[in-house]
Design a protein around this motif. Structure first.
Motif, mmCIF file in Angstrom:
data_model
loop_
_atom_site.group_PDB
_atom_site.id
_atom_site.type_symbol
_atom_site.label_atom_id
_atom_site.label_comp_id
_atom_site.label_asym_id
_atom_site.label_seq_id
_atom_site.Cartn_x
_atom_site.Cartn_y
_atom_site.Cartn_z
ATOM 1 N N MET A 146 2.103 5.718 -3.289
ATOM 2 C CA MET A 146 2.134 5.000 -2.021
ATOM 3 C C MET A 146 3.306 5.517 -1.179
ATOM 4 N N TRP A 172 -1.539 -0.842 1.085
ATOM 5 C CA TRP A 172 -2.468 -0.682 -0.030
ATOM 6 C C TRP A 172 -2.938 -2.035 -0.537
ATOM 7 N N LEU A 221 -6.341 2.547 0.018
ATOM 8 C CA LEU A 221 -5.435 2.649 1.157
ATOM 9 C C LEU A 221 -6.109 2.026 2.369
#
Length: 238
Positions: free
Chosen positions: A147, A153, A12
């Motif tokens: 996500m 990401w 991330l």
């Protein structure tokens, strides 16, 4: 499963984008036609891809082909999307393919790999979810990733990956293919990326994986892709 350090496979990034503004620009893009995937073996659903940046800036050029940087141009679909442009500009590097990718509710993208598309190859792919739900799962190298809307990401798509949308709403991502530079090296270093492992890494595919990559390259049907396909055929005796 490839022997990647976990931090080199995905992470991330330290950016958070406004999900409402992302949605507003996505709504503008609904005026354009989303295309089917050019590799139906991976996903054969309708309304899957809308190019925002493509080879020659054409709305029907949906393939992501590394190494054609000078030919990539923004498409008309991006021109009125001011927030998408702001998000894209956050990444201080050159860009290749940029696409909206829509996975319909109750469908999945089959496990596949995208050849020559990891950070060790000089490029990196960013996913920014726009519309998603709790039952969407991105599976990378046998690890499930959740996500959330507005996040960013990095995913190394040299590794086997698939997506399942088991929810009741579509999943839409802004997917940005970036070109590695000093800025991105500093960013990745701050995220714990293992540069030592990258220097030692040589990806070895199984014959089945190599055959799949060759099929995908042939589908792309560009001189660069055809040349890579020939190299893989020779190396893996396909």
């Amino acid at each position: 499963m490839k022997n990647y350090a976990p931090q080199n496979a995905s992470f991330l990034l330290p950016f958070q984008f406004d999900s409402k503004l992302l949605q507003a620009d996505f709504d503008k893009c609904k005026a354009f036609n989303f295309h089917k995937n050019y590799i139906p073996e991976n996903y054969d659903g309708d309304n899957y891809i809308l190019p925002l940046r493509s080879i020659d800036g054409k709305l029907n050029n949906i393939a992501a082909i590394p190494g054609n940087l000078e030919r990539y141009k923004d498409t008309p679909a991006l021109s009125n999307c001011n927030y998408f442009q702001e998000v894209i500009a956050t990444f201080l590097c050159e860009k290749e393919t940029i696409r909206l990718m829509n996975l319909a509710a109750g469908t999945q993208i089959n496990t596949h790999i995208d050849h020559d598309s990891g950070y060790e190859d000089g490029v990196f792919r960013i996913h920014v979810p726009i519309v998603t739900n709790e039952k969407v799962c991105f599976i990378l190298n046998e690890k499930a990733i959740q996500m959330k809307a507005g996040e960013a990401w990095y995913t190394n798509v040299n590794l086997p990956h698939s997506v399942e949308n088991n929810g009741t709403t579509d999943r839409v991502h802004l997917v940005i293919d970036c070109v590695r530079n000093e800025w991105s090296d500093q960013l990745f270093q701050s995220m714990g990326y293992d540069f030592d492992q990258e220097q030692e890494l040589e990806i070895v595919y199984s014959k089945a994986e190599a055959m799949q990559i060759v099929e995908e390259l042939i589908h792309q049907n560009t001189p660069y892709a055809i040349d890579l396909a020939k190299q893989l055929k020779s190396k893996y005796k396909i």
